[in-house]
Design a protein around this motif. Structure first.
Motif, short mmCIF file in Angstrom:
data_model
loop_
_atom_site.label_atom_id
_atom_site.label_comp_id
_atom_site.label_asym_id
_atom_site.label_seq_id
_atom_site.Cartn_x
_atom_site.Cartn_y
_atom_site.Cartn_z
N SER A 62 0.88 -1.17 -0.08
CA SER A 62 0.04 0.03 0.07
C SER A 62 0.88 1.31 -0.03
O SER A 62 1.90 1.12 0.41
CB SER A 62 -0.83 -0.02 1.46
N THR A 63 0.35 2.49 -0.39
CA THR A 63 1.04 3.63 -0.67
C THR A 63 0.86 4.38 0.82
O THR A 63 -0.08 4.10 1.41
CB THR A 63 0.48 4.47 -1.75
N LEU B 78 -0.39 7.04 0.95
CA LEU B 78 -1.70 7.79 1.14
C LEU B 78 -2.62 6.59 1.73
O LEU B 78 -3.68 7.06 2.46
CB LEU B 78 -2.13 8.41 -0.31
N ASP B 79 -2.65 5.49 1.07
CA ASP B 79 -3.61 4.53 1.60
C ASP B 79 -3.41 4.14 3.17
O ASP B 79 -4.43 4.08 3.89
CB ASP B 79 -3.08 2.92 0.99
N ARG B 80 -2.48 4.12 3.83
CA ARG B 80 -1.87 4.05 5.24
C ARG B 80 -2.55 5.25 5.89
O ARG B 80 -3.06 5.26 7.02
CB ARG B 80 -0.61 3.86 5.31
N ALA B 81 -2.53 6.54 5.24
CA ALA B 81 -2.89 7.74 6.04
C ALA B 81 -4.18 7.66 5.96
O ALA B 81 -5.07 7.96 7.07
CB ALA B 81 -2.28 8.94 5.29
N TRP B 82 -4.86 7.29 4.88
CA TRP B 82 -6.46 7.22 4.89
C TRP B 82 -7.01 6.22 6.02
O TRP B 82 -7.93 6.41 6.73
CB TRP B 82 -6.77 6.80 3.40
N TYR C 49 -6.59 7.55 9.54
CA TYR C 49 -7.51 8.55 9.76
C TYR C 49 -8.87 8.02 9.86
O TYR C 49 -9.70 8.50 10.82
CB TYR C 49 -7.73 9.64 8.39
#
Length: 229
Positions: free
Chosen positions: A202-203, A205-209, A212
């Motif tokens: 995963s990127t 961005l995926d992990r941050a989403w 969150y």
């Protein structure tokens, strides 16, 4: 209901189910069998005898010489069949239930990254095909056939929608392993890296989403406000 043959190579069932069918189709109620006969019937399964003992949890009556002094030490008697374990619905309904604490539930959800193990949706996230419906996660029991043919009831995280749409069939770790072994060596190495990381490449961005989405609603509002400043 016509029963599948216990030794049918196309039968997608674990050792406990095959052993139950073997007892009915080969041994027969009221008759005896030996550990050697079990080993001959299931030559590549190291714990086939244990899977037969597991049938007692489903109401199957099996006597040893401690139950019937007339039996020799190596003999067992198949007295009576119990729950039809080859029926996934009946087996699941009769499975011994292990109580699970809230602490254990939280640990299982954390292990599964607070995502449904079937569809990958995060808790509270809207479904892509239905933005009016958000995912509700829970910890559920799933019958699982392990690579050695052993059947176990394991805990996993699932969303309400996937749980409602389940066909009741067991998860097949044995078939998963076979599919992986069919990959070419490069693909196997790539998959192993994903397994070691615990996620599929995963990127950030995926992990941050996902991070969150796991926050309480008030905390998400604070993060959103901070980003909008």
């Amino acid at each position: 209901m016509t029963l599948a043959a216990w030794n049918d190579p196309d039968l997608k069932a674990g050792t406990m189910v095959r052993a139950a069918l073997w007892l009915i189709q080969v041994v027969g109620e009221g008759n005896t069998f030996t550990k050697e006969q079990v080993r001959e019937a299931f030559p590549k399964i190291s714990q086939a005898d244990r899977r037969i003992r597991d049938l007692r949890d489903y109401g199957w009556v099996l006597f040893t010489n401690s139950d019937d002094a007339r039996l020799a030490a190596e003999d067992q008697r198949f007295v009576k069949a119990g729950v039809h374990v080859w029926d996934p619905v009946a087996r699941r309904a009769a499975a011994p239930q292990k109580a699970i604490s809230n602490k254990e539930k939280q640990a299982i959800m954390a292990r599964d990254d607070y995502m449904c193990t079937v569809c990958g949706v995060s808790g509270g996230e809207a479904y892509l095909d239905d933005s009016n419906q958000t995912a509700v996660l829970s910890v559920v029991r799933r019958e699982t056939v392990l690579p050695d043919g052993q059947e176990q009831t394991l805990f996993v995280t699932e969303c309400k929608r996937c749980r409602a749409g389940s066909d009741g069939q067991p998860a097949r770790a044995d078939e998963t392993l076979a599919d992986i072994r069919d990959l070419d060596p490069g693909e196997q190495r790539r998959l192993l890296r994903w397994i070691e990381r615990g996620r599929r490449g995963s990127t950030p961005l995926d992990r941050a989403w996902n991070s969150y989405r796991r926050l309480p609603a008030d905390a998400r509002d604070e993060v959103r406000a901070a980003l909008e400043d």
